[in-house]
Design an enzyme around this catalytic site. Structure first.
Site, PDB file in Angstrom:
ATOM      1  N   SER A 160      36.137  38.709  43.188  1.00 21.25           N
ATOM      2  CA  SER A 160      35.125  37.872  43.844  1.00 21.25           C
ATOM      3  C   SER A 160      33.884  37.887  42.963  1.00 21.25           C
ATOM      4  O   SER A 160      33.708  38.797  42.136  1.00 21.25           O
ATOM      5  CB  SER A 160      34.808  38.479  45.216  1.00 21.25           C
ATOM      6  OG  SER A 160      33.595  37.975  45.709  1.00 21.25           O
ATOM      7  N   TYR A 173      32.615  45.320  50.836  1.00 22.32           N
ATOM      8  CA  TYR A 173      33.449  44.257  50.247  1.00 22.32           C
ATOM      9  C   TYR A 173      33.160  44.145  48.758  1.00 22.32           C
ATOM     10  O   TYR A 173      34.080  44.115  47.935  1.00 22.32           O
ATOM     11  CB  TYR A 173      33.170  42.937  50.973  1.00 22.32           C
ATOM     12  CG  TYR A 173      33.947  41.748  50.441  1.00 22.32           C
ATOM     13  CD1 TYR A 173      35.241  41.492  50.882  1.00 22.32           C
ATOM     14  CD2 TYR A 173      33.386  40.893  49.489  1.00 22.32           C
ATOM     15  CE1 TYR A 173      35.959  40.401  50.401  1.00 22.32           C
ATOM     16  CE2 TYR A 173      34.094  39.796  49.003  1.00 22.32           C
ATOM     17  CZ  TYR A 173      35.385  39.554  49.459  1.00 22.32           C
ATOM     18  OH  TYR A 173      36.088  38.478  48.974  1.00 22.32           O
TER      19      TYR A 173
HETATM   20  P1  NDP Z   1      41.731  34.895  54.709  1.00 23.82           P
HETATM   21  O1  NDP Z   1      40.990  35.825  55.600  1.00 23.82           O
HETATM   22  O2  NDP Z   1      41.771  33.458  55.039  1.00 23.82           O
HETATM   23  O3  NDP Z   1      43.240  35.412  54.554  1.00 23.82           O
HETATM   24  C1  NDP Z   1      43.479  36.757  54.263  1.00 23.82           C
HETATM   25  C2  NDP Z   1      44.926  37.092  54.456  1.00 23.82           C
HETATM   26  O4  NDP Z   1      45.069  38.509  54.286  1.00 23.82           O
HETATM   27  C3  NDP Z   1      45.439  36.760  55.862  1.00 23.82           C
HETATM   28  O5  NDP Z   1      46.732  36.228  55.759  1.00 23.82           O
HETATM   29  C4  NDP Z   1      45.436  38.116  56.542  1.00 23.82           C
HETATM   30  O6  NDP Z   1      46.413  38.264  57.532  1.00 23.82           O
HETATM   31  C5  NDP Z   1      45.774  39.037  55.387  1.00 23.82           C
HETATM   32  N1  NDP Z   1      45.376  40.401  55.693  1.00 23.82           N
HETATM   33  C6  NDP Z   1      44.147  40.842  56.054  1.00 23.82           C
HETATM   34  N2  NDP Z   1      44.211  42.149  56.357  1.00 23.82           N
HETATM   35  C7  NDP Z   1      45.495  42.542  56.189  1.00 23.82           C
HETATM   36  C8  NDP Z   1      46.165  43.763  56.376  1.00 23.82           C
HETATM   37  N3  NDP Z   1      45.564  44.852  56.837  1.00 23.82           N
HETATM   38  N4  NDP Z   1      47.503  43.811  56.097  1.00 23.82           N
HETATM   39  C9  NDP Z   1      48.153  42.718  55.659  1.00 23.82           C
HETATM   40  N5  NDP Z   1      47.556  41.523  55.494  1.00 23.82           N
HETATM   41  C10 NDP Z   1      46.243  41.434  55.757  1.00 23.82           C
HETATM   42  O7  NDP Z   1      41.135  35.136  53.262  1.00 23.82           O
HETATM   43  P2  NDP Z   1      41.080  34.194  51.968  1.00 23.82           P
HETATM   44  O8  NDP Z   1      42.332  33.423  51.863  1.00 23.82           O
HETATM   45  O9  NDP Z   1      39.775  33.514  51.941  1.00 23.82           O
HETATM   46  O10 NDP Z   1      40.992  35.302  50.822  1.00 23.82           O
HETATM   47  C11 NDP Z   1      42.079  35.642  49.969  1.00 23.82           C
HETATM   48  C12 NDP Z   1      41.546  36.516  48.873  1.00 23.82           C
HETATM   49  O11 NDP Z   1      40.553  35.818  48.120  1.00 23.82           O
HETATM   50  C13 NDP Z   1      40.850  37.787  49.364  1.00 23.82           C
HETATM   51  O12 NDP Z   1      41.145  38.844  48.489  1.00 23.82           O
HETATM   52  C14 NDP Z   1      39.379  37.435  49.296  1.00 23.82           C
HETATM   53  O13 NDP Z   1      38.587  38.587  49.157  1.00 23.82           O
HETATM   54  C15 NDP Z   1      39.362  36.567  48.060  1.00 23.82           C
HETATM   55  N6  NDP Z   1      38.218  35.659  47.955  1.00 23.82           N
HETATM   56  C16 NDP Z   1      38.095  34.590  48.818  1.00 23.82           C
HETATM   57  C17 NDP Z   1      37.035  33.705  48.675  1.00 23.82           C
HETATM   58  C18 NDP Z   1      36.864  32.525  49.580  1.00 23.82           C
HETATM   59  O14 NDP Z   1      35.870  31.793  49.429  1.00 23.82           O
HETATM   60  N7  NDP Z   1      37.767  32.268  50.512  1.00 23.82           N
HETATM   61  C19 NDP Z   1      36.033  33.887  47.617  1.00 23.82           C
HETATM   62  C20 NDP Z   1      36.254  35.035  46.764  1.00 23.82           C
HETATM   63  C21 NDP Z   1      37.314  35.871  46.951  1.00 23.82           C
HETATM   64  P3  NDP Z   1      46.275  37.561  58.984  1.00 23.82           P
HETATM   65  O15 NDP Z   1      46.479  36.106  58.727  1.00 23.82           O
HETATM   66  O16 NDP Z   1      47.344  38.176  59.762  1.00 23.82           O
HETATM   67  O17 NDP Z   1      44.881  37.873  59.462  1.00 23.82           O
END
Ligand code: NDP
Length: 253
Positions: A160, A173
């Site tokens: 990020s 984070y």
């Molecule tokens: P979302 O919150 O939309 O999706 C995250 C996913 O991770 C979900 O499917 C969630 O599951 C899963 N997850 C969370 N906790 C767990 C856990 N304990 N065990 C298994 N699965 C888990 O996030 P994004 O798609 O936005 O983010 C994806 C990545 O990109 C992350 O690493 C984030 O930090 C990074 N990122 C995102 C940005 C953005 O603007 N969106 C910017 C910079 C970085 P469930 O659906 O069941 O909740």
């Protein structure tokens, strides 16, 4: 044969880029992980969908099959709670089913709370560090033998902007993402001689997902790119065109 790629953001992969590759995606149920799993499958990969909400994984499983993709695998696993036996069971079942792992996308993360360090809740801090940093470390360690057996494996960590420069109120984070960049670099350095495993980070940039909405509730989502629009670097790092690229941190935007 590898192709020279000037800018992974505008990478135009061949349709069969990931043919016969087995790729595990964590957090495949929503947001960027969901788009990546579907995109990898569209390009020929057998994807292993790891996540904590089975219903979401099943719906992506169905979508991939309906689109004519290779049959995915489903791994229900909560990275906040999983213990050694679950990790070992995952490794054994992948070994039995596929005998190797060609790609590992560490995508699942949690945001924790947006607050100053002085007020960060210690339990939330632990959860964020565990899901975002410790779980990817354990998963990588357990799956190392299968990655080695690939002969051309790609580990992709999700970073990020706040993992490169700290910013107020991003607390655990941000720290977890700094750790992610560090972990990726250490693995890249440890594996560079053999040249059969590469390890890199991707910074997606602001992307239209549930996490972004939670961090910026007042923002107009229409101003953001969708997960599907940022897949270039993901596909590039997972396929043969990125052979030899390791220890890097790429931007999607
Ligand atoms: P979302 O919150 O939309 O999706 C995250 C996913 O991770 C979900 O499917 C969630 O599951 C899963 N997850 C969370 N906790 C767990 C856990 N304990 N065990 C298994 N699965 C888990 O996030 P994004 O798609 O936005 O983010 C994806 C990545 O990109 C992350 O690493 C984030 O930090 C990074 N990122 C995102 C940005 C953005 O603007 N969106 C910017 C910079 C970085 P469930 O659906 O069941 O909740």
């Amino acid at each position: 044969m590898t192709m020279k790629v000037d800018d992974p953001r505008t990478y135009q992969p061949p349709r069969d880029l990931l043919q016969d590759r087995v790729i595990l995606v964590t957090g495949a149920g929503a947001g960027i992980g969901r788009a990546a799993a579907k995109s990898f499958a569209e390009h020929g990969a057998t994807v292993i969908l790891l996540g904590r909400t089975v219903r979401k994984l099943e719906s992506i499983y169905d979508e991939i099959l309906e689109a004519g993709g290779p049959q995915p695998g489903i791994v229900p696993m909560d990275l906040a709670k999983a213990l050694a036996p679950e990790y070992l069971e995952l490794k054994d079942s992948l070994d039995k089913e596929y005998g190797r792992l060609d790609g590992l996308l560490h995508n699942a993360s949690i945001l924790g709370e947006r607050s100053p360090i002085e007020q960060q809740d210690i339990a939330v801090w632990h959860d964020v560090l565990h899901v975002n940093l410790t779980a990817p470390f354990v998963l990588t360690q357990v799956l190392f033998p299968l990655l080695r057996d690939s002969g051309d494996a790609s580990i992709v960590f999700t970073s990020s902007g706040v993992g490169r420069r700290g910013r107020a109120f991003w607390g655990a984070y941000a720290v977890s993402k700094f750790g992610t960049e560090g972990l990726s670099q250490v693995i890249a350095d440890e594996t560079s001689e053999a040249g059969i495993i590469r390890s890199n980070c991707i910074n997606p940039g602001k992307t239209r997902t549930g996490m972004r909405r939670a961090a910026y509730p007042a923002e107009d989502p229409g101003t953001l790119l969708t997960p599907e629009e940022i897949m270039g670097p993901y596909l590039y790092l997972m396929g043969a065109d990125s052979r030899g690229v390791t220890g890097q941190s790429l931007d999607c935007q």
